[in-house]
Motif scaffolding. Structure first.
Motif, short mmCIF file in Angstrom:
data_model
loop_
_atom_site.label_atom_id
_atom_site.label_comp_id
_atom_site.label_asym_id
_atom_site.label_seq_id
_atom_site.Cartn_x
_atom_site.Cartn_y
_atom_site.Cartn_z
N THR A 57 0.84 -1.19 0.00
CA THR A 57 0.00 0.00 0.00
C THR A 57 0.88 1.24 0.00
O THR A 57 1.60 1.49 0.97
N SER A 61 -1.80 6.43 -0.26
CA SER A 61 -3.15 5.84 -0.28
C SER A 61 -3.79 6.11 1.07
O SER A 61 -3.59 5.36 2.04
N ASN A 63 -7.27 7.02 1.68
CA ASN A 63 -8.68 6.64 1.84
C ASN A 63 -9.17 6.10 0.49
O ASN A 63 -8.39 6.02 -0.47
N SER A 67 -6.21 7.42 -3.36
CA SER A 67 -5.66 6.06 -3.35
C SER A 67 -4.70 5.88 -4.52
O SER A 67 -5.10 5.53 -5.63
N ASN A 70 -4.71 2.31 -6.23
CA ASN A 70 -5.74 2.02 -7.23
C ASN A 70 -5.39 2.63 -8.58
O ASN A 70 -5.66 2.04 -9.63
N ALA A 140 -10.43 7.40 -8.44
CA ALA A 140 -9.44 7.56 -7.38
C ALA A 140 -8.43 8.62 -7.81
O ALA A 140 -8.25 8.87 -9.01
N CYS A 142 -4.39 10.19 -7.23
CA CYS A 142 -3.02 10.00 -6.76
C CYS A 142 -2.44 11.39 -6.49
O CYS A 142 -2.38 12.22 -7.40
#
Length: 208
Positions: A57, A61, A63, A67, A70, A140, A142
C-alpha cells in the motif's frame, strides 16, 4: 503595417537569433521540472514495490478516494505500454536541465523554444486525459500525480507566455500585452478548474 504582418516580422527576427530568458522563468522551469521529477520518481519506486508485493500500500493511499495504489493498478497507468512515470523521469529531467542552462546564461534558438512549448502542450493534454480517467473511470486520485499535473500546466503557461512575448509565437500586440501583465491568471484559473472538478466529483465524500 498590420498586426499580423508585425507579428510575422517579429517571428522572423526570432528565427535568426538565440533567445534567453529571465531568472524568473529559469527558476520556474527548474522548480516545476523538479516537482514533476520527484513525483515521477516516487511513483516509479512505489510501482516497483507494488509489482514485488501485490498487497503493498503506497504511503499516499489515504482513503478510498485518495488512493495511489488504485491508480497505479489501472490500465491507464501504462498508457504507452510502460508505466507513465517512466516517461516523466525523462521529460521532467530535460526541463530541469533547460532551466539550469538558462540560469547559467544559455540562449536557445526559436525551434528549441517551440519544441519546449510543444512538449509542455503534449504534457498538459496527457495530464488532462489522466485527470479525466482518474475522476470518472478509475474513481481515485493519486496525490503525486496531482503534483505532476500542476507542475506541467504551470510550465506550459509560462513557456507559452515567454514565447508570445518574445515573438517566438506570432501573436497580436493585445495578446502580448496580456501575457506581459497577466500570465499568472491562466495557471491559477487552470488549477482552479481542476480543483473544482475534484471537489464536485466527490462532494458527498468531502463533506461527510
Amino acid at each position: 503595417m498590420t498586426n499580423a504582418a508585425a507579428a510575422n516580422r517579429t517571428a522572423e527576427r526570432a528565427d535568426s537569433r538565440a533567445i534567453g530568458a529571465g531568472r524568473g522563468l529559469a527558476w520556474l522551469l527548474v522548480i516545476t521540472g523538479a516537482a514533476g521529477l520527484l513525483a515521477s520518481w516516487v511513483i516509479t519506486l512505489d510501482k516497483f514495490k507494488l509489482l514485488e508485493d501485490p498487497n503493498f500500500t503506497p504511503a499516499c493511499s489515504l482513503n478510498p478516494i485518495v488512493s495511489c495504489g488504485n491508480v497505479m493498478k489501472s490500465e491507464q497507468a501504462a498508457a504507452f505500454g510502460f508505466p507513465n512515470p517512466m516517461l516523466g523521469l525523462g521529460t521532467y529531467a530535460v526541463v530541469v536541465a533547460l532551466g539550469a542552462g538558462l540560469l547559467a546564461g544559455a540562449r536557445y534558438r526559436r525551434w528549441y523554444w517551440l519544441g519546449l512549448n510543444a512538449g509542455t502542450l503534449f504534457g498538459v493534454g496527457f495530464c488532462t486525459w489522466l485527470m479525466i480517467q482518474s475522476l470518472y473511470e478509475i474513481n481515485a486520485l493519486c496525490l503525486w500525480c496531482c503534483l505532476a499535473w500542476i507542475a506541467t500546466l504551470v510550465m506550459f503557461w509560462y513557456t507559452t507566455s515567454h514565447n508570445v512575448r518574445h515573438g517566438v509565437i506570432p501573436a497580436p500586440a493585445a495578446l502580448r500585452t496580456f501575457f506581459d501583465e497577466f500570465t499568472w491568471v491562466l495557471p491559477v484559473l487552470h488549477t482552479g478548474i481542476i480543483g473544482m472538478l475534484v471537489l464536485t466529483r466527490w462532494w458527498d465524500f468531502w463533506t461527510s
